[in-house]
Design a protein around this motif. Structure first.
Motif, PDB file in Angstrom:
ATOM      1  N   LEU A 237      32.787  31.406  40.035  1.00  0.00           N
ATOM      2  CA  LEU A 237      34.168  31.280  39.567  1.00  0.00           C
ATOM      3  C   LEU A 237      35.124  31.314  40.756  1.00  0.00           C
ATOM      4  N   LEU A 238      36.263  30.656  40.605  1.00  0.00           N
ATOM      5  CA  LEU A 238      37.281  30.691  41.648  1.00  0.00           C
ATOM      6  C   LEU A 238      38.220  31.877  41.494  1.00  0.00           C
ATOM      7  N   GLY A 239      38.350  32.376  40.264  1.00  0.00           N
ATOM      8  CA  GLY A 239      39.272  33.483  40.089  1.00  0.00           C
ATOM      9  C   GLY A 239      39.294  34.041  38.689  1.00  0.00           C
ATOM     10  N   ILE A 240      40.147  35.049  38.529  1.00  0.00           N
ATOM     11  CA  ILE A 240      40.299  35.771  37.269  1.00  0.00           C
ATOM     12  C   ILE A 240      41.789  35.915  36.991  1.00  0.00           C
ATOM     13  N   ALA A 241      42.196  35.581  35.782  1.00  0.00           N
ATOM     14  CA  ALA A 241      43.572  35.778  35.347  1.00  0.00           C
ATOM     15  C   ALA A 241      43.571  36.753  34.178  1.00  0.00           C
ATOM     16  N   VAL A 242      44.361  37.813  34.285  1.00  0.00           N
ATOM     17  CA  VAL A 242      44.429  38.826  33.232  1.00  0.00           C
ATOM     18  C   VAL A 242      45.868  38.982  32.776  1.00  0.00           C
ATOM     19  N   ALA A 244      49.272  40.467  32.289  1.00  0.00           N
ATOM     20  CA  ALA A 244      50.083  41.474  32.965  1.00  0.00           C
ATOM     21  C   ALA A 244      50.586  42.516  31.979  1.00  0.00           C
ATOM     22  N   ASP A 245      50.636  43.765  32.439  1.00  0.00           N
ATOM     23  CA  ASP A 245      51.135  44.900  31.658  1.00  0.00           C
ATOM     24  C   ASP A 245      50.284  45.200  30.430  1.00  0.00           C
ATOM     25  N   ALA A 246      49.074  44.652  30.375  1.00  0.00           N
ATOM     26  CA  ALA A 246      48.200  44.890  29.229  1.00  0.00           C
ATOM     27  C   ALA A 246      46.755  45.161  29.635  1.00  0.00           C
ATOM     28  N   THR A 247      46.386  44.874  30.892  1.00  0.00           N
ATOM     29  CA  THR A 247      44.991  44.936  31.325  1.00  0.00           C
ATOM     30  C   THR A 247      44.780  46.064  32.328  1.00  0.00           C
ATOM     31  N   ILE A 248      43.758  46.874  32.087  1.00  0.00           N
ATOM     32  CA  ILE A 248      43.376  47.926  33.031  1.00  0.00           C
ATOM     33  C   ILE A 248      42.496  47.324  34.116  1.00  0.00           C
ATOM     34  N   VAL A 249      42.820  47.621  35.376  1.00  0.00           N
ATOM     35  CA  VAL A 249      41.999  47.201  36.515  1.00  0.00           C
ATOM     36  C   VAL A 249      41.374  48.464  37.101  1.00  0.00           C
ATOM     37  N   LEU A 250      40.119  48.710  36.764  1.00  0.00           N
ATOM     38  CA  LEU A 250      39.423  49.889  37.266  1.00  0.00           C
ATOM     39  C   LEU A 250      39.136  49.739  38.755  1.00  0.00           C
ATOM     40  N   ASP A 251      39.281  50.831  39.504  1.00  0.00           N
ATOM     41  CA  ASP A 251      39.027  50.802  40.947  1.00  0.00           C
ATOM     42  C   ASP A 251      39.833  49.684  41.601  1.00  0.00           C
ATOM     43  N   ARG A 252      41.125  49.714  41.361  1.00  0.00           N
ATOM     44  CA  ARG A 252      42.022  48.627  41.736  1.00  0.00           C
ATOM     45  C   ARG A 252      41.887  48.213  43.202  1.00  0.00           C
ATOM     46  N   GLN A 253      41.924  49.184  44.112  1.00  0.00           N
ATOM     47  CA  GLN A 253      41.860  48.835  45.535  1.00  0.00           C
ATOM     48  C   GLN A 253      40.503  48.244  45.910  1.00  0.00           C
ATOM     49  N   GLU A 254      39.450  48.772  45.318  1.00  0.00           N
ATOM     50  CA  GLU A 254      38.112  48.220  45.573  1.00  0.00           C
ATOM     51  C   GLU A 254      38.003  46.799  45.021  1.00  0.00           C
ATOM     52  N   VAL A 255      38.584  46.571  43.856  1.00  0.00           N
ATOM     53  CA  VAL A 255      38.608  45.231  43.266  1.00  0.00           C
ATOM     54  C   VAL A 255      39.329  44.255  44.187  1.00  0.00           C
ATOM     55  N   ILE A 256      40.478  44.665  44.707  1.00  0.00           N
ATOM     56  CA  ILE A 256      41.255  43.787  45.589  1.00  0.00           C
ATOM     57  C   ILE A 256      40.481  43.471  46.860  1.00  0.00           C
ATOM     58  N   ARG A 257      39.877  44.492  47.462  1.00  0.00           N
ATOM     59  CA  ARG A 257      39.113  44.262  48.699  1.00  0.00           C
ATOM     60  C   ARG A 257      37.940  43.324  48.458  1.00  0.00           C
ATOM     61  N   ALA A 258      37.196  43.556  47.373  1.00  0.00           N
ATOM     62  CA  ALA A 258      36.030  42.714  47.078  1.00  0.00           C
ATOM     63  C   ALA A 258      36.446  41.281  46.791  1.00  0.00           C
ATOM     64  N   ALA A 259      37.522  41.099  46.038  1.00  0.00           N
ATOM     65  CA  ALA A 259      37.992  39.749  45.718  1.00  0.00           C
ATOM     66  C   ALA A 259      38.475  39.026  46.964  1.00  0.00           C
ATOM     67  N   ASP A 260      39.221  39.706  47.809  1.00  0.00           N
ATOM     68  CA  ASP A 260      39.714  39.083  49.040  1.00  0.00           C
ATOM     69  C   ASP A 260      38.557  38.685  49.958  1.00  0.00           C
ATOM     70  N   ARG A 261      37.557  39.555  50.073  1.00  0.00           N
ATOM     71  CA  ARG A 261      36.393  39.226  50.916  1.00  0.00           C
ATOM     72  C   ARG A 261      35.690  37.968  50.417  1.00  0.00           C
ATOM     73  N   ALA A 262      35.634  37.817  49.114  1.00  0.00           N
ATOM     74  CA  ALA A 262      34.907  36.686  48.524  1.00  0.00           C
ATOM     75  C   ALA A 262      35.773  35.434  48.380  1.00  0.00           C
ATOM     76  N   GLY A 263      37.074  35.546  48.676  1.00  0.00           N
ATOM     77  CA  GLY A 263      37.966  34.398  48.487  1.00  0.00           C
ATOM     78  C   GLY A 263      38.254  34.130  47.027  1.00  0.00           C
ATOM     79  N   LEU A 264      38.204  35.162  46.206  1.00  0.00           N
ATOM     80  CA  LEU A 264      38.419  35.052  44.761  1.00  0.00           C
ATOM     81  C   LEU A 264      39.830  35.544  44.435  1.00  0.00           C
ATOM     82  N   PHE A 265      40.575  34.782  43.646  1.00  0.00           N
ATOM     83  CA  PHE A 265      41.893  35.276  43.261  1.00  0.00           C
ATOM     84  C   PHE A 265      41.805  36.122  41.998  1.00  0.00           C
TER      85      PHE A 265
END
Length: 272
Positions: A237-242, A244-265
């Motif tokens: 997949l190229l990315g994930i759209a959720v 706003a103001d309704a979706t929980i992002v567990l381990d937010r900073q870890e999610v951001i780091r992993a997505a950025d490393r993989a080039g995933l939005f």
């Protein structure tokens, strides 16, 4: 002062995150773990009991015996057939009243929340403890969707709203304008795995996950985490759209780091 908090724990990372949050805050908790859903590691080291999904009477008795006054329903629970449910007297009365077969997941969960409140419990949403982990509008990391992915997101939002209005699921995967799959009883992780075999040549698709119209947020709030990122990367997949103001992002900073490393939005969006 708030009374003892009960966490009805299903599968996934949300129950553990709530437990960790309560430990940090010094909140007294009791976890009612659902057999066949919750992981033993989730409840290790915390006051807990186990209950099968059809044993409503036993579950309520455990909560009362442990002085629970507030409840959070957290994590996934695969909906069983009536044959495998084996409802006890309390559950059978509830299902007879609401019509188990006639309800989608949100309708059933709304009825369960109402029943718990009739029983004297105050049911709260996970977002009341995890406010900072709610997705806001815009990109979560450094990667942005291109115009093709934006078009897939817009199409996916329309499909997901229709899907949710029928109380079927919260997520869809769209690639190059084609709907590869919609979420049903299997859940988001299995939707991603299933759609890997349907992937087209060319740019990858997008997972779109939103709240159902009229969603009982206290029972089933859209959630993503590091496992969602890992599966999205594994399946191209190229990315994930959720939503706003309704979706929980567990381990937010870890999610951001992993997505950025993989080039995933990962982006928070609003429905039209």
């Amino acid at each position: 002062m708030a009374g003892r908090l009960g966490i009805v724990a299903g599968s996934g990372g949300l129950p553990l995150r709530l437990i960790e949050n309560c430990r940090t805050a010094g909140r007294d908790i009791f976890v009612l773990a659902i057999e066949g859903a919750a992981e033993p590691e989730t409840v290790r080291g915390v006051p807990h009991g186990w209950c099968r999904i059809g044993a409503a009477g036993a579950g309520l008795a455990l909560l009362r015996e442990n002085n629970v006054t507030e409840l959070i329903l957290a994590g996934g629970i695969r909906r069983p057939s009536l044959l495998s449910l084996r409802p006890d007297r309390r559950a059978a009365k509830l299902f007879a009243r609401i019509g188990y077969r006639a309800l989608g997941d949100n309708g059933l969960l709304s009825a369960v929340v109402a029943e718990l409140e009739r029983g004297g419990f105050r049911v709260i949403g996970a977002d009341q403890l995890l406010g900072p982990e709610i997705a806001r509008e815009g990109p979560l990391g450094a990667v942005l969707p291109n115009r093709h992915s934006v078009a897939d997101i817009e199409h996916g939002l329309r499909v997901a709203q229709t899907l949710g209005a029928l109380d079927i699921g919260q997520a869809v995967i769209v690639q190059q304008g084609l709907v590869l799959g919609v979420e049903a009883i299997e859940g988001t992780d299995e939707l991603i795995r299933r759609c890997a075999a349907l992937r087209r040549q060319g740019p990858g698709g997008v997972l779109i996950k939103i709240e159902k119209p009229g969603q009982e947020r206290r029972a089933d709030q859209p959630t993503i985490g590091i496992r969602t990122i890992d599966l999205a990367v594994e399946t191209g997949l190229l990315g994930i759209a959720v939503e706003a103001d309704a979706t929980i992002v567990l381990d937010r900073q870890e999610v951001i780091r992993a997505a950025d490393r993989a080039g995933l939005f990962v982006v928070g969006v609003r429905r039209s």
